[in-house]
Design a protein around this motif. Sequence first.
Motif, short mmCIF file in Angstrom:
data_model
loop_
_atom_site.label_atom_id
_atom_site.label_comp_id
_atom_site.label_asym_id
_atom_site.label_seq_id
_atom_site.Cartn_x
_atom_site.Cartn_y
_atom_site.Cartn_z
N UNK A 53 0.86 -1.19 0.00
CA UNK A 53 0.00 0.00 0.00
C UNK A 53 0.89 1.23 0.00
N UNK A 54 0.59 2.17 -0.89
CA UNK A 54 1.38 3.38 -0.99
C UNK A 54 0.46 4.59 -0.94
N UNK A 55 0.78 5.55 -0.07
CA UNK A 55 -0.03 6.76 0.07
C UNK A 55 0.52 7.88 -0.80
N UNK A 56 -0.37 8.53 -1.53
CA UNK A 56 -0.05 9.66 -2.39
C UNK A 56 -0.53 10.96 -1.74
N UNK A 57 -0.39 11.06 -0.43
CA UNK A 57 -0.84 12.24 0.29
C UNK A 57 -2.36 12.36 0.23
N UNK A 58 -2.84 13.56 0.03
CA UNK A 58 -4.27 13.83 -0.01
C UNK A 58 -4.96 13.20 -1.22
N UNK A 59 -4.17 12.81 -2.22
CA UNK A 59 -4.75 12.31 -3.47
C UNK A 59 -5.31 10.90 -3.36
N UNK A 60 -4.88 10.15 -2.38
CA UNK A 60 -5.38 8.79 -2.22
C UNK A 60 -4.25 7.79 -2.03
N UNK A 61 -4.61 6.51 -2.09
CA UNK A 61 -3.66 5.43 -1.87
C UNK A 61 -3.78 4.39 -2.98
N UNK A 62 -2.66 3.74 -3.28
CA UNK A 62 -2.60 2.66 -4.27
C UNK A 62 -2.33 1.34 -3.58
N UNK A 63 -2.87 0.29 -4.17
CA UNK A 63 -2.55 -1.08 -3.76
C UNK A 63 -1.82 -1.74 -4.91
N UNK A 64 -0.62 -2.25 -4.65
CA UNK A 64 0.19 -2.93 -5.67
C UNK A 64 0.28 -4.41 -5.35
N UNK A 65 0.18 -5.25 -6.38
CA UNK A 65 0.29 -6.70 -6.23
C UNK A 65 0.60 -7.28 -7.61
N UNK A 66 0.89 -8.58 -7.66
CA UNK A 66 1.21 -9.22 -8.94
C UNK A 66 0.16 -10.24 -9.33
N UNK A 67 -0.06 -10.36 -10.65
CA UNK A 67 -0.91 -11.43 -11.15
C UNK A 67 -0.05 -12.69 -11.30
N UNK A 112 -6.26 1.87 -7.61
CA UNK A 112 -6.15 3.21 -7.04
C UNK A 112 -7.30 4.08 -7.51
N UNK A 113 -7.64 5.10 -6.73
CA UNK A 113 -8.64 6.05 -7.21
C UNK A 113 -8.00 6.95 -8.26
N UNK A 114 -8.83 7.43 -9.18
CA UNK A 114 -8.32 8.33 -10.23
C UNK A 114 -7.73 9.61 -9.64
N UNK A 115 -8.10 9.92 -8.41
CA UNK A 115 -7.61 11.14 -7.77
C UNK A 115 -6.10 11.15 -7.56
#
Length: 129
Positions: free
Chosen positions: A96-110, A119-122
């Motif tokens: 999980x990576x936070x982009x500040x106020x813009x939101x957070x991303x979840x990274x994983x592999x297929x 992630x949200x488009x924000x």
Amino acid sequence: MRALETCLYADDLAAAGQFYTEVLGLVLHSKVEERHLFYRLDGSMLLIFNPTTSARPGDVPAHAGKPGGHACLSIDRDHTDEWQEKLQAQGLNVTRYAWGERGESLYFQDPAGNVLELAPASIWGIMDV
């Protein structure tokens, strides 16, 4: 202009199909055995090609690549926790990576080693849709 298609590669389409259908809950649009899987997303398509068979000439130019690409799928920022729990329940290692106020991303592999991000488009300053 916007992206209409995102293309990833997987040597094992059966494993990819199971992952994208059962883990991510995507609905298969069409497939050609041993060549590709096509998933319709909201306003775009996710294409998963077998790099060996899609590199052969055909009606359209050959699609050749290697597993290990990246794609980000948009989710509502209010569902980040829910998605993280769902992915981890499937045994996936989620970063999980936070982009500040813009939101957070979840990274994983297929299963093919492609790096996926939810992630949200924000995170790009784009309003959530």
